[in-house]
Scaffold this active site. Structure first.
Site, short mmCIF file in Angstrom:
data_model
loop_
_atom_site.label_atom_id
_atom_site.label_comp_id
_atom_site.label_asym_id
_atom_site.label_seq_id
_atom_site.Cartn_x
_atom_site.Cartn_y
_atom_site.Cartn_z
CB SER A 213 -0.96 -0.04 1.19
OG SER A 213 -2.03 0.83 1.00
CG ASP A 319 -6.45 -3.17 -3.82
OD1 ASP A 319 -7.27 -2.43 -3.24
OD2 ASP A 319 -5.24 -3.18 -3.55
CG HIS A 350 -5.41 -2.81 -0.03
ND1 HIS A 350 -4.64 -2.47 -1.10
CD2 HIS A 350 -4.94 -2.07 1.01
CE1 HIS A 350 -3.76 -1.55 -0.74
NE2 HIS A 350 -3.91 -1.31 0.54
#
Length: 663
Positions: A213, A319, A350
């Protein structure tokens, strides 16, 4: 293109490293060597291969220290350049011999506020301020194998100076300065304010950055600077352009702006001194969706030609936080510039690969770092470039990605027998279809009623396929629409119509279930365990699968970076960029395209509630099909028995993303 073999100049280093490793193994104390090397393999861990780095160094007795590296930037305007906190753990045995080692680095804003990994681990320190726990398993696993591990607090977070910059120059410099320090090009200090210098004499400077991320985004950004010494990056679910995290061609995506994320991750001290930095983020990111200079600074795709590091990218194809548009455009830019690269694409959201393919992931990452940072010729660079999850826990590979033979096919919507339910095929469409934006409906609402006429969407469906049809890469949908109002948002989604079992990406855990049992990945200490809860795939039985989507503000029709009021009653043409994917529509299923307005929970509604009339002659989809247009024509030329589309529950509607967080 295949992953190229590393340059031959690494050969002499490989030989030297192997010789030194053999010598050091004989010099180590028998007790230390036995306690480190004698640890049992974790469940699923492959037998050790000849030439791979082994856990022969003590993790318990490793050196743990903190250094503050000068970034050269005064982000909080206090008259002193900012220093970022760098927590380090490295083998003590190699420090005694003077053998220099490579570094694995994770630069993050989340070490104090939010935690890392599926269990939300945070850094901890002893009473002297020395690091005790490093989140995740990288330190536990790799330090005993002869690596140093470095965890960097980005500016404005945890123990670092400065202000959070959400992907801007200060953020990037936080990590780049550390790579420079590891290579002797920047100043480091033993504490936050003192002047006692700290030098990285223990490392050879060869650095690999990793992170999920925001952390992976920083890895992308630092690689795009071309900094010397950064040899590889492993971005997991990472952003490539911050504009595309908050907007889609002018349409605001759900979640607050970058100032909201800054406040969520900054330290209390930074919150008190960074009001001016917050205001710069607010001013530079207007919710109009217009592209500003702030976004230029945070767009790393144009700088892919600077990348010297190899790239091992991982992304969840479902995601909906950091959407696969980020991966797709970054991957394409890296390919154009001949960057060595590898990719895993999962069916999850995610989620870190440690939590959906753990044993294989750790084994592959180990071999990747051994090859890229230690120079070991272990063959990982000659293996297939891509691993793709087809169904939960079932993976296939491709020598290159997208696979050879992939070509753009243009498919066109056409009117069907019933209003609002059209056909999708290679022939140009005629006439129009009309829908009215309903902000209360989402893509799942549209898809579950694809086979009936509804006022809030226009759906177009292919004939049942006589053979599998594979889409691999990034798609585009060009729409010509006549609005009734001065503002309008558009959504386009690709749907596989037919029953399937998928990872339940719409669940709060985005496709995994966390189990109580733990497995261990490396050595542990009292304060830093290598043992983590196991997971398994959380699945859902569905009768359709949405596998790619994209959005736009129709007001950006004339300029992708700047919107303008629409002229009601006049046609406007715009192209929507759909997220990259690799999806097989199986034989007997149908491929569908849906065009609609606000996608509830994913984009924000426009100021008006427009009705839009699509000009079907000037509306079309460009899809990267393996086999190109011929593959679609062949697959749609016969009529197998179509599967039933009822009796199976659709995925639950998606909730809005929480506060723009990318943790």
């Amino acid at each position: 293109m295949p992953i190229r073999a590393r340059r031959t100049r690494l050969l002499w280093r490989t030989l030297l490293t192997a010789a030194l490793a053999a010598l050091l193994a004989t010099l180590m104390s028998p007790v230390a060597a036995q306690s480190a090397a004698g640890a049992p393999r974790a469940p699923g861990e492959a037998p050790r291969r000849a030439g791979e780095s082994r856990p022969v160094y003590s993790y318990e007795n490793a050196i743990r220290e903190s250094v503050w590296v000068d970034t050269g930037i005064d982000g909080d305007a206090n008259g002193r350049t900012d220093r970022v906190a760098v927590d380090i753990v490295r083998p003590r045995e190699l420090d005694r011999t003077g053998h220099r080692i490579p570094v694995i680095m994770d630069a993050s804003p989340y070490y104090a506020c939010c935690g890392r990994g599926n269990e939300g681990q945070k850094k901890t320190y002893d009473e002297n301020g020395d690091p005790v726990r490093f989140p995740l398993y990288y330190d536990n696993y790799f330090v005993p194998r002869g690596y140093g591990y470095v965890a960097v607090d980005l500016t404005g977070t945890n123990r670092s100076d400065g202000c959070v910059d959400i992907g801007g120059r200060s953020d990037v410099q936080s990590a780049k300065a550390v790579v420079d320090w590891l290579n002797g090009r920047a100043r480091g200090y033993t504490n936050r304010t003192g002047e006692k210098r700290a030098r990285a004499t223990w490392t050879n400077g060869r650095t690999g950055m990793i992170g999920k991320s925001y952390d992976g985004t920083i890895a992308n950004a630092v690689a795009a600077t071309g900094v010397k010494g950064l040899k590889t990056i492993v971005p997991i679910g990472a952003i490539s352009s911050w504009y595309d995290y908050y907007f889609a061609k002018g349409a605001p995506l759900y979640g607050s702006g970058p100032d909201g994320l800054a406040r969520a991750v900054e330290s209390p001290e930074a919150g008190a001194r960074c009001a001016a930095a917050h205001q710069r983020l607010i001013d530079g990111a207007p919710r109009s969706g217009d592209w500003t200079r702030l976004w230029d600074e945070r767009d790393h795709v144009p700088d892919a030609d600077n990348v010297r590091a190899s790239v091992f990218a991982v992304h969840g194809m479902q995601d909906l936080n950091v959407r696969t548009k980020h991966f797709g455009q970054w991957w394409d830019a890296l390919a154009e510039n001949g960057v060595d690269r590898k990719v895993w694409l999962s069916q999850a959201g995610h989620v870190d690969p440690f939590d959906f393919r753990r044993a294989h992931w750790v084994r592959t990452l180990h071999r990747w770092f051994d090859h890229e940072l230690l120079g070991r010729d272990n063959g990982v660079d000659r293996e297939p470039m891509a691993d793709i999850e087809r169904t939960p826990d079932h993976w296939t590979t491709d020598r290159v990605w997208p696979p050879r033979g992939t070509d753009t096919a243009t498919l066109r919507p056409a009117k069907g027998a019933a209003p609002g339910v059209g056909t999708l095929g290679p022939r140009p469409g005629r006439g129009t279809e009309t829908f009215t934006d309903d902000p209360g409906l989402s893509e799942t609402d549209w898809a579950e009623r694809i086979h009936v006429s509804t006022p809030a969407k226009a759906g177009f469906v292919s004939r049942p396929l006589s053979r599998d049809l594979r889409l691999s890469g990034s798609s585009k949908v060009t729409v010509t629409a006549i609005p009734t109002a001065r503002t309008a948002h558009l959504s386009a989604v690709l749907v596989d119509l037919g029953p399937a079992t998928i990872r339940d990406y719409a669940d709060v855990a985005e496709g995994i279930t966390t189990l109580p049992a733990r497995t261990c990945w490396g050595a542990s200490t009292t304060g830093d365990s290598s043992c983590f809860k196991e997971t398994r795939a959380k699945t859902a039985d569905v009768d359709y699968t949405i596998f790619s989507r994209g959005w736009a503000d129709l007001g950006n029709w004339a300029d992708a970076r700047h919107g303008r009021p629409l002229t009601p009653g006049r046609p406007h043409t715009i192209t929507l960029d759909l997220a990259a994917s690799d999806h097989v529509v199986p034989e007997g299923h149908r491929l569908a395209l849906i065009v609609a307005g606000t996608d509830k929970g994913l984009i924000e509604r426009p100021a008006d509630t427009p009705t839009l009339t699509l000009d079907l002659a000037r509306t079309f989809a460009e899809l990267p099909l393996v086999g190109g247009a011929k593959a679609f024509t062949t697959a749609a030329s016969a009529t197998p028995r179509a599967p039933r589309l009822d009796g199976v529950a659709p995925p639950r509607p998606l909730n809005p993303l929480p506060g723009g967080s990318t943790s």
